[in-house]
Design an enzyme around this catalytic site. Structure first.
Site, short mmCIF file in Angstrom:
data_model
loop_
_atom_site.label_atom_id
_atom_site.label_comp_id
_atom_site.label_asym_id
_atom_site.label_seq_id
_atom_site.Cartn_x
_atom_site.Cartn_y
_atom_site.Cartn_z
CB THR A 369 -0.86 -0.04 1.29
OG1 THR A 369 -1.50 -1.30 1.29
CG2 THR A 369 -1.82 1.09 1.38
CB THR A 387 -3.27 -1.07 -1.36
OG1 THR A 387 -2.44 -2.14 -0.94
CG2 THR A 387 -4.69 -1.58 -1.46
N GLY A 461 0.58 -0.37 5.54
CA GLY A 461 0.93 -1.21 6.69
C GLY A 461 -0.16 -2.17 7.13
N GLY A 462 -1.13 -2.45 6.23
CA GLY A 462 -2.17 -3.41 6.57
C GLY A 462 -2.87 -3.02 7.86
O1 DON Z 1 -6.72 -2.68 2.49
C1 DON Z 1 -5.96 -3.08 3.36
O2 DON Z 1 -6.17 -2.92 4.55
C2 DON Z 1 -4.68 -3.78 2.96
N1 DON Z 1 -4.86 -4.41 1.69
C3 DON Z 1 -3.58 -2.77 2.94
C4 DON Z 1 -2.25 -3.34 2.56
C5 DON Z 1 -1.10 -2.56 2.99
O3 DON Z 1 -1.21 -1.58 3.68
C6 DON Z 1 0.22 -3.07 2.59
N2 DON Z 1 1.26 -2.21 3.04
N3 DON Z 1 2.22 -2.48 3.64
#
Ligand code: DON
Length: 559
Positions: A369, A387, A461-462
């Site tokens: 992301t 993302t 950061g998920g």
């Molecule tokens: O939408 C979400 O919450 C995840 N797919 C976000 C992924 C993300 O932040 C990856 N980054 N490190």
């Protein structure tokens, strides 16, 4: 001797003063872009210099990130925009990916009910129907002032000229080489070993962007690009069809808006959990005079951990795409409900995630992301998180189209109680259904104070996006930090399950024994970085301070 002591004291004082100097970010008068790559920040700024607004700059920056930051910038993924216009009007756009029509609830489990390894994260089956191009055109239709052709051209030029590989990018390309091989036959990233300072030219991507420039939005969803995409995926055994692309629509949404003390916070609504979770955490801690606890001290960490534990438990149970499930947002973020949720909290002892489940809502009905922040010279503000999900998404790279596709399907609850790549567990509300959007944690956020724009922020950061954004809001509102200082501070994270607190390695370790003593589990192994926040603060004199996260190659540029 006295002289020496005097001199030493002066030196000591100078040293202390030096150490206390807060880190300052880039400061400019009128406009700013903060994003993951210098090239993209510069392209966004150039658009505003020639009179474009923050929305024009958003489109140009986003497309420039799709070229310069294939790690997460994309045309094969999706995202969310939260905006506040110069007149104070707020809104949100959802261009999140959708499950394909052929998706089924159990598509990632075998006959015995076991989750099939990597199926929801790597390769064609992990891909959701992309929303980015639909999103950018939707923004342009409503707010654009410069023709789309002019906004996409800098990205085309950049793709042809090529992009310099940074040190961080070189190491990430090496790290993911094996997975690129698993998901594709031959792609540009496998042509050779790319080292720092090499230049990668993205000629196929330039051709795709040129077709989009010439034919508009439908090129991606109905045109040659759609044909290239679908035939590539079908060759590899994927389930996305032309019909999936034709049916895709980006949607305007009502953002989550709530007050925290004297500030008003505007953040992303479902299908993201971001706004609701941030509201739950901040409103749970609102009754405490948090600034009286030292920043990042044991009490500070404990209070936020307990609020986060409860918010993530609710997330897991209640949240999903609200086009498919009903979410009682007003109740979930009401002080009444949250005060009652916090009743079992005490500074003397850790709570336990086995005991703290989701809350009981009253009957009161109302029912890897990247983030960038932009403020323009007119006062419009844009917060965008976009993302592919994991780094380079599904690792599937549409060779003829020159772009990666997401692995967003892993954000669904692929099996009740099974943890996804961010350790998040979900339930019914986030189960897979055709055309449903998977629950997100992305939290593009805008903060107002005294009716005026104060801050624009967000993070990748998920699951840690929510706590990263929330900690930066507190750093500024409660601890009066500047933007760069706030962004640079060490962060921590708790998400209900697993029941531990993750800390960045630079976090002050002296508080760990105290937390362990009252029952917390500390995890320092899994979080070299938590979030990567790119933010802008409006200073009291009206100037803008950028906070570009030093955890990446991020850059603030303005004028
Ligand atoms: O939408 C979400 O919450 C995840 N797919 C976000 C992924 C993300 O932040 C990856 N980054 N490190």
């Amino acid at each position: 001797m006295k002289k020496l002591i005097f001199l030493l004291s002066i030196l000591f004082l100078i040293q202390c003063k030096k150490e206390k100097q807060p880190i300052k970010g880039v400061i400019t008068d009128k406009a700013m872009v903060v994003c993951a790559r210098q090239e993209a920040s510069q392209i966004g700024i150039n658009i505003m210099k020639k009179g474009g607004n923050a929305f024009d700059a958003m489109i140009a920056t986003d497309l420039a990130l799709a070229v310069s930051y294939p790690f997460a910038g994309n045309i094969g993924g999706g995202g969310f925009l939260v905006y506040r216009t110069k007149d104070g009007e707020v809104g949100a756009l959802d261009y999140r990916e959708k499950a394909p029509l052929a998706a089924t609830r159990n598509m990632y489990v075998d006959e015995k009910g076991n989750v099939i390894e990597n199926k929801s994260t790597l390769g064609t089956n992990a891909i959701g129907v992309p929303g980015t191009i639909a999103g950018l055109f939707k923004v342009h239709e409503k707010f654009g002032t410069i023709p789309f052709k002019e906004l996409i051209q800098p990205a085309i030029d950049l793709a042809k000229k090529g992009v310099l590989v940074t040190k961080k990018q070189a190491s990430s390309l090496k790290k993911y080489k094996k997975n690129f091989q698993k998901a594709n036959k031959r792609i540009i990233f496998l042509d050779k070993v790319w080292n720092e300072n090499d230049t990668i030219k993205y000629l196929k991507l330039a051709e795709t962007l040129e077709r989009i420039r010439d034919n508009g939005r439908d090129e991606f969803y109905k045109g040659k690009t759609a044909d290239i995409l679908v035939s590539y995926l079908q060759d590899l055994g994927g389930i996305i069809t032309k019909e999936d692309l034709v049916k895709y629509q980006a949607k305007w949404r009502k953002p989550i808006v709530f007050n925290y003390k004297d500030a008003k916070i505007i953040s992303m609504s479902p299908p993201s959990s971001g706004g609701i979770c941030i509201a739950q955490i901040l409103k749970s801690i609102e009754p405490y005079n948090i600034s009286k606890y030292k920043h990042n001290s044991e009490k500070y960490v404990q209070l936020i951990t307990e609020a986060a534990r409860r918010a993530y438990a609710d997330r897991s149970h209640f949240l999903g795409d609200n086009d498919f499930v009903h979410i009682n947002i007003d109740s979930l973020i009401s002080s009444e409900y949250l005060d009652q949720r916090m009743q079992s909290f005490s500074f003397n002892k850790a709570n336990n995630s086995d005991e703290i489940g989701h809350g009981i809502l009253g009957l009161k009905e109302s029912n890897e992301t990247t983030h960038y922040s932009i403020i323009d010279q007119f006062g419009n503000a844009v917060a965008v998180t976009t993302t592919l999900n994991s780094a380079y998404g599904s690792k599937v790279y549409v060779k003829e189209g020159g772009f990666f596709l997401n692995n967003e399907m892993d954000d669904f609850s692929i099996k009740p109680g099974f943890a996804n790549s961010y350790g998040l567990v979900g339930a019914e509300a986030n189960k897979i259904e055709p055309e449903k959007r998977m629950l997100s944690s992305m939290s593009p956020t805008i903060v107002e104070q005294n009716g005026k724009l104060k801050m624009v922020l967000g993070s990748p950061g998920g699951s840690t996006i929510i706590t990263s954004v929330m900690q930066n809001i507190l750093n500024v509102l409660e601890y009066n930090m500047g933007m760069q200082e706030a962004v640079s501070k060490p962060r921590f994270h708790h998400q209900w399950l697993p029941d531990n607190i993750k800390f960045e390695p630079s976090f002050d370790k002296t508080i760990f024994p105290k937390l362990e003593k009252i029952g917390y589990t500390i995890d320092q192994s899994n979080a070299p970085v938590i979030g990567k926040v790119d933010a802008i603060l409006v200073l009291p004199n009206g100037k803008l301070e950028g906070g570009a996260d030093p955890r990446g190659d991020d850059k603030a540029i303005g004028f």
